[in-house]
Design a protein around this motif. Structure first.
Motif, PDB file in Angstrom:
ATOM      1  N   GLU A  51      -6.758   5.756   1.719  1.00  0.00           N
ATOM      2  CA  GLU A  51      -7.942   5.698   0.858  1.00  0.00           C
ATOM      3  C   GLU A  51      -8.500   4.281   0.764  1.00  0.00           C
ATOM      4  O   GLU A  51      -7.805   3.344   0.375  1.00  0.00           O
ATOM      5  N   HIS A  53     -11.346   2.619  -1.225  1.00  0.00           N
ATOM      6  CA  HIS A  53     -12.404   2.638  -2.241  1.00  0.00           C
ATOM      7  C   HIS A  53     -12.347   1.321  -2.993  1.00  0.00           C
ATOM      8  O   HIS A  53     -11.945   1.272  -4.152  1.00  0.00           O
ATOM      9  N   PRO A  54     -12.738   0.231  -2.332  1.00  0.00           N
ATOM     10  CA  PRO A  54     -12.469  -1.104  -2.878  1.00  0.00           C
ATOM     11  C   PRO A  54     -13.216  -1.427  -4.169  1.00  0.00           C
ATOM     12  O   PRO A  54     -12.753  -2.256  -4.947  1.00  0.00           O
ATOM     13  N   THR A  55     -14.360  -0.778  -4.423  1.00  0.00           N
ATOM     14  CA  THR A  55     -15.084  -1.130  -5.647  1.00  0.00           C
ATOM     15  C   THR A  55     -14.977  -0.041  -6.697  1.00  0.00           C
ATOM     16  O   THR A  55     -15.601  -0.096  -7.733  1.00  0.00           O
ATOM     17  N   HIS A  56     -14.192   0.981  -6.389  1.00  0.00           N
ATOM     18  CA  HIS A  56     -13.998   2.047  -7.361  1.00  0.00           C
ATOM     19  C   HIS A  56     -13.026   1.555  -8.422  1.00  0.00           C
ATOM     20  O   HIS A  56     -12.322   0.582  -8.217  1.00  0.00           O
ATOM     21  N   ASP A  60      -8.810   1.514  -4.404  1.00  0.00           N
ATOM     22  CA  ASP A  60      -7.832   1.827  -3.365  1.00  0.00           C
ATOM     23  C   ASP A  60      -8.078   0.895  -2.190  1.00  0.00           C
ATOM     24  O   ASP A  60      -9.210   0.743  -1.749  1.00  0.00           O
TER      25      ASP A  60
END
Lengths: 288, 273
Positions: A51, A53-56, A60
């Motif tokens: 996964e 999702h660096p800015t979530h 992740d």
């Protein structure tokens, strides 16, 4: 005086060589220094997770999908570039007459001089809509279109290096083969190509390095979805595309920032290994 | 004679170099914060410095939280934020004797864009979210043709993505197969050649090769974004400590002036009403 000149010249070249090494050293230190802190936030297992999702929130930082994205487009590019590159090299070196050779060779080398952003625009504006029409797929920006564009970019590298290697095979080998009754085709495949194997392999590895490191084209054409593709028609997000398009907006010193440097470390290691293989496996064999 | 002249020139250059920091310090404005407001701050600061050569404005990014935190810490003159200050932040600021004052400098609206031949005429915010998280995967589910939806998004660190993520996805993750493109232009170009595509871009980037659709029955226009009737719109802010004075006041007035607002429109944002 002559001795003095000699020394100055020696010193200048020495400095030039050291300068390159110093630059390389600086780059290595920077990317490792900025890349390792990501392990504080993510840990090795999470960093190689799926996964991305660096800015979530929570973020992740799994880069496996990005690595696979890079590998898929690179292999795809080589599958296209090797037959065309080596094929054109064989034609230019072995089959074409002098005049055709003089026309074709510069044209192929011209391909290498086209800026990658132009390739990217071509892919976006022409290739993607074309693939949609031909294959009836919903989306034209995908692993296949990136592979095709990268493949075309790599052809001149493989072609011109392989051609050099083929041309440097001694004429006597070909003559001996033909004299033994082999056809031209047999001579090329069984004598000339094996004799030039080191050079051809070297050109392929150089092409691999070019394809995996290329950034602009994959940003524009690969689609940018951080997923593990199940078909060539799905968009991918190669490592270089992630680093280049996300670095500009990320906060310096944040986990995302370090994760992008972490990706650079992985990229560096991959290119280092390929260079290492070329140096030691192929050059060693040549020395024997 | 010549020698003397040279000495004087040299001396005056040295003096100027030595004195520059003193002048600079007096005429310096520091700005930090939201990356969305960054292009606005940079473009207006450049023109402002051209008009007032003695002024030096330094602009940094960092994010909205950094902008507000810097105002609270007193390390900058202006803190940029693409959101309103939170009550918690306001309380903390007041406690440390800082009085953040909000200046709305621009409006930001994002249009949802489809391929020109797409028969879908409008979407609701709920449908839009379902499309982006992957719950709706075919146009026939929202009244269109039987055609798979190609979801197009912006790179995760872009300001446009940030707004869309907050206002439409409300923090949910977008579907893994969504295309992530690097610029508003790339989004519009790709949609124009992809029949099943849906994407979003700043209002200023919409061309006649694609179609923008109404969301919750409101069409994105300058007017509906200014009045915030259009659901995917927001205001952009600059915060100062107390009512601005001197240079800071002059700069903010410039940003709010017709000239400043014209620069903001050039950057793809919507001017304030």
């Amino acid at each position: 005086m002559k001795n003095f000149n000699e020394k100055v010249f020696k010193a200048i070249t020495h400095i030039a060589a050291l300068f390159t090494i110093a630059c390389l050293g600086g780059i290595i230190i920077t990317i490792f220094h900025e890349g390792f802190p990501i392990l504080k936030y993510a840990g090795l297992i999470e960093f190689f997770g799926v996964e991305w999702h660096p800015t979530h929130f929570p973020a992740d930082f799994g880069i496996t999908a990005l690595i696979i994205g890079s590998v898929v487009v690179t292999i795809g590019a080589l599958l296209i570039a090797i037959p065309f590159g080596v094929g054109s090299a064989i034609y230019i070196s072995e089959i074409a007459g002098n005049r055709t050779k003089e026309i074709i060779k510069p044209i192929i080398e011209l391909l290498a001089g086209i800026p990658s952003v132009v390739y990217g625009l071509f892919g976006m504006a022409f290739l993607a809509p074309f693939l949609i029409k031909v294959f009836g797929i919903p989306n034209g920006l995908n692993a296949l279109s990136a592979s095709i564009i990268l493949g075309v970019m790599v052809i001149p590298i493989i072609s011109s290096m392989s051609e050099d290697a083929l041309s440097s095979v001694p004429k006597s080998l070909r003559e001996a083969s033909l004299a033994l009754g082999a056809t031209k085709w047999e001579t090329i495949i069984k004598v000339v190509l094996p004799a030039a194997k080191t050079g051809v392999m070297g050109s392929i590895i150089l092409g691999f390095g070019r394809a995996i490191g290329e950034t602009m084209v994959v940003i524009m054409v690969a689609g940018g979805a951080a997923q593990i593709p199940t078909s060539l028609f799905q968009p991918v997000r190669p490592m270089t595309a992630a680093v280049a398009s996300e670095m500009g907006e990320t906060v310096i010193g944040s986990p995302h920032f370090h994760a992008l440097y972490g990706i650079s470390v992985v990229l560096f290691i991959i290119t280092f290994i390929t260079n290492f293989i070329t140096e030691f496996v192929f050059l060693k064999r040549r020395n024997k | 004679m010549k020698n003397k002249f040279e000495k004087i020139v040299l001396l005056s250059i040295v003096m100027m170099l030595l004195l520059t920091p003193c002048f600079a310090k007096r005429n310096k404005v520091t700005i930090a914060g939201s990356t969305t407001v960054l292009p606005i701050a940079q473009a207006t600061a450049e023109i402002f410095m051209d008009n007032n050569p003695e002024v030096n404005i330094s602009v940094r990014g960092g994010g909205s939280s950094v902008g507000i935190a810097s105002i609270m810490a007193g390390t900058v003159d202006i803190g940029n934020a693409s959101r309103h200050i939170k009550t918690k932040e306001l309380v903390a600021a007041r406690e440390s004797g800082i009085n953040p004052v909000e200046h709305i400098v621009a409006n930001d609206g994002i249009a949802v864009v489809l391929h020109i031949d797409n028969s879908v005429k409008a979407l609701t915010m709920v449908q839009l979210k379902d499309i982006y998280v992957g719950k709706i995967q075919n146009w026939k589910e929202v009244g269109g043709k039987n055609l798979p939806i190609v979801v197009i998004s912006r790179d995760v660190s872009s300001g446009t993505f940030e707004v869309f993520n907050k206002l439409v996805l409300k923090g949910a993750k977008s579907v893994d197969g969504a295309l992530m493109l690097a610029s508003n232009n790339a989004v519009v170009t790709t949609i124009s050649s992809t029949p099943g595509a849906i994407g979003y871009a700043g209002l200023g980037y919409i061309t006649n090769k694609v179609k923008a659709i109404p969301i919750n029955k409101v069409m994105p226009t300058v007017k509906t974004i200014q009045t915030k009737k259009y659901p995917i719109s927001r205001t952009l802010h600059m915060y100062t400590n107390g009512v601005p004075k001197g240079l800071v006041k002059k700069y903010i007035n410039f940003v709010l002036s017709p000239e400043g607002q014209a620069i903001i429109e050039e950057q793809g944002f919507i001017k304030i009403d």
